[in-house]
Motif scaffolding. Sequence first.
Motif, PDB file in Angstrom:
ATOM      1  N   SER A  28      -1.299  72.298  53.415  1.00 16.97           N
ATOM      2  CA  SER A  28      -2.677  71.828  53.321  1.00 16.97           C
ATOM      3  C   SER A  28      -2.925  71.565  51.848  1.00 16.97           C
ATOM      4  O   SER A  28      -2.495  72.346  50.989  1.00 16.97           O
ATOM      5  N   ILE A  29      -3.597  70.447  51.534  1.00 20.77           N
ATOM      6  CA  ILE A  29      -3.800  70.114  50.128  1.00 20.77           C
ATOM      7  C   ILE A  29      -5.280  69.909  49.810  1.00 20.77           C
ATOM      8  O   ILE A  29      -6.071  69.521  50.663  1.00 20.77           O
ATOM      9  N   ILE A  30      -5.599  70.178  48.567  1.00 23.17           N
ATOM     10  CA  ILE A  30      -6.903  69.825  47.999  1.00 23.17           C
ATOM     11  C   ILE A  30      -6.597  69.230  46.631  1.00 23.17           C
ATOM     12  O   ILE A  30      -5.736  69.724  45.907  1.00 23.17           O
ATOM     13  N   GLY A  31      -7.276  68.130  46.327  1.00 22.21           N
ATOM     14  CA  GLY A  31      -6.972  67.473  45.073  1.00 22.21           C
ATOM     15  C   GLY A  31      -8.162  66.751  44.494  1.00 22.21           C
ATOM     16  O   GLY A  31      -9.235  66.693  45.083  1.00 22.21           O
ATOM     17  N   SER A  32      -7.935  66.194  43.316  1.00 24.92           N
ATOM     18  CA  SER A  32      -8.953  65.369  42.669  1.00 24.92           C
ATOM     19  C   SER A  32      -8.287  64.091  42.172  1.00 24.92           C
ATOM     20  O   SER A  32      -7.126  64.090  41.771  1.00 24.92           O
ATOM     21  N   ASN A  33      -9.041  63.006  42.221  1.00 28.93           N
ATOM     22  CA  ASN A  33      -8.506  61.693  41.887  1.00 28.93           C
ATOM     23  C   ASN A  33      -8.363  61.461  40.388  1.00 28.93           C
ATOM     24  O   ASN A  33      -8.917  62.191  39.572  1.00 28.93           O
ATOM     25  N   GLN A  34      -7.620  60.417  40.076  1.00 30.99           N
ATOM     26  CA  GLN A  34      -7.324  60.033  38.699  1.00 30.99           C
ATOM     27  C   GLN A  34      -8.457  59.156  38.167  1.00 30.99           C
ATOM     28  O   GLN A  34      -8.294  57.971  37.941  1.00 30.99           O
ATOM     29  N   ASP A  35      -9.612  59.777  37.986  1.00 29.17           N
ATOM     30  CA  ASP A  35     -10.754  59.035  37.459  1.00 29.17           C
ATOM     31  C   ASP A  35     -11.703  59.995  36.745  1.00 29.17           C
ATOM     32  O   ASP A  35     -11.547  61.211  36.813  1.00 29.17           O
ATOM     33  N   GLU A  36     -12.672  59.442  36.073  1.00 30.80           N
ATOM     34  CA  GLU A  36     -13.591  60.256  35.284  1.00 30.80           C
ATOM     35  C   GLU A  36     -14.352  61.261  36.138  1.00 30.80           C
ATOM     36  O   GLU A  36     -14.576  62.392  35.738  1.00 30.80           O
ATOM     37  N   GLY A  37     -14.737  60.860  37.336  1.00 37.42           N
ATOM     38  CA  GLY A  37     -15.496  61.753  38.209  1.00 37.42           C
ATOM     39  C   GLY A  37     -14.651  62.835  38.856  1.00 37.42           C
ATOM     40  O   GLY A  37     -15.169  63.857  39.295  1.00 37.42           O
ATOM     41  N   GLY A  38     -13.349  62.633  38.922  1.00 38.59           N
ATOM     42  CA  GLY A  38     -12.468  63.608  39.559  1.00 38.59           C
ATOM     43  C   GLY A  38     -12.854  63.860  41.009  1.00 38.59           C
ATOM     44  O   GLY A  38     -12.858  64.994  41.468  1.00 38.59           O
ATOM     45  N   ASN A  39     -13.211  62.774  41.731  1.00 36.79           N
ATOM     46  CA  ASN A  39     -13.603  62.901  43.129  1.00 36.79           C
ATOM     47  C   ASN A  39     -12.549  63.670  43.913  1.00 36.79           C
ATOM     48  O   ASN A  39     -11.356  63.424  43.760  1.00 36.79           O
ATOM     49  N   THR A  40     -12.988  64.604  44.729  1.00 37.68           N
ATOM     50  CA  THR A  40     -12.055  65.467  45.438  1.00 37.68           C
ATOM     51  C   THR A  40     -11.685  64.902  46.802  1.00 37.68           C
ATOM     52  O   THR A  40     -12.395  64.068  47.371  1.00 37.68           O
ATOM     53  N   TYR A  41     -10.566  65.364  47.303  1.00 34.62           N
ATOM     54  CA  TYR A  41     -10.081  64.981  48.628  1.00 34.62           C
ATOM     55  C   TYR A  41      -9.330  66.158  49.232  1.00 34.62           C
ATOM     56  O   TYR A  41      -8.963  67.108  48.538  1.00 34.62           O
ATOM     57  N   LYS A  42      -9.120  66.081  50.535  1.00 35.40           N
ATOM     58  CA  LYS A  42      -8.322  67.070  51.263  1.00 35.40           C
ATOM     59  C   LYS A  42      -7.310  66.321  52.107  1.00 35.40           C
ATOM     60  O   LYS A  42      -7.471  65.135  52.377  1.00 35.40           O
ATOM     61  N   GLY A  43      -6.290  67.034  52.547  1.00 35.06           N
ATOM     62  CA  GLY A  43      -5.296  66.400  53.389  1.00 35.06           C
ATOM     63  C   GLY A  43      -4.151  67.331  53.695  1.00 35.06           C
ATOM     64  O   GLY A  43      -4.273  68.555  53.633  1.00 35.06           O
ATOM     65  N   SER A  44      -3.013  66.704  54.003  1.00 32.96           N
ATOM     66  CA  SER A  44      -1.809  67.470  54.317  1.00 32.96           C
ATOM     67  C   SER A  44      -0.603  66.825  53.644  1.00 32.96           C
ATOM     68  O   SER A  44      -0.622  65.643  53.297  1.00 32.96           O
ATOM     69  N   LEU A  45       0.416  67.622  53.454  1.00 29.78           N
ATOM     70  CA  LEU A  45       1.672  67.175  52.853  1.00 29.78           C
ATOM     71  C   LEU A  45       2.811  67.758  53.671  1.00 29.78           C
ATOM     72  O   LEU A  45       2.824  68.957  53.957  1.00 29.78           O
ATOM     73  N   SER A  46       3.745  66.909  54.060  1.00 25.41           N
ATOM     74  CA  SER A  46       4.937  67.340  54.779  1.00 25.41           C
ATOM     75  C   SER A  46       6.154  67.082  53.892  1.00 25.41           C
ATOM     76  O   SER A  46       6.341  65.962  53.405  1.00 25.41           O
TER      77      SER A  46
END
Length: 119
Positions: free
Chosen positions: A11-29
């Motif tokens: 399970s992943i949580i991350g932030s994007n490569q931008d000034e706002g650092g918008n967050t996202y969730k997802g999965s990684l296999s």
Amino acid sequence: MRIEEIVGEYSIIGSNQDEGGNTYKGSLSLTIDANRRIAAEWIINKDQRQLGSGFFKDNILVVNFYYHGDNDNIYKGVAVYRCISKDILDGFWSEKHGDPLYLGEERCFRIKKDKDLIN
């Protein structure tokens, strides 16, 4: 740590490569291919599929990735993870056309299967 120990679902949580650092969730296999390289598949926010391949050495995982974005453009980048343990990966990433002033960030947590909980 050995390459086989990081294979699995996360399970992943991350932030994007931008000034706002918008967050996202997802999965990684993570799997191992025929050449003993890592094959990676991310599902971001339930609808964006990203694929990659990479290598593992000294508890560091490096994955070159790509995905189809708007107007069917192909976006490419690289993700680097420090393997804190076989269950936690801490990383950062950058896309070729992303904002060069920032790095994306991602933390991955192994998804435990029912049989793992029993043993």
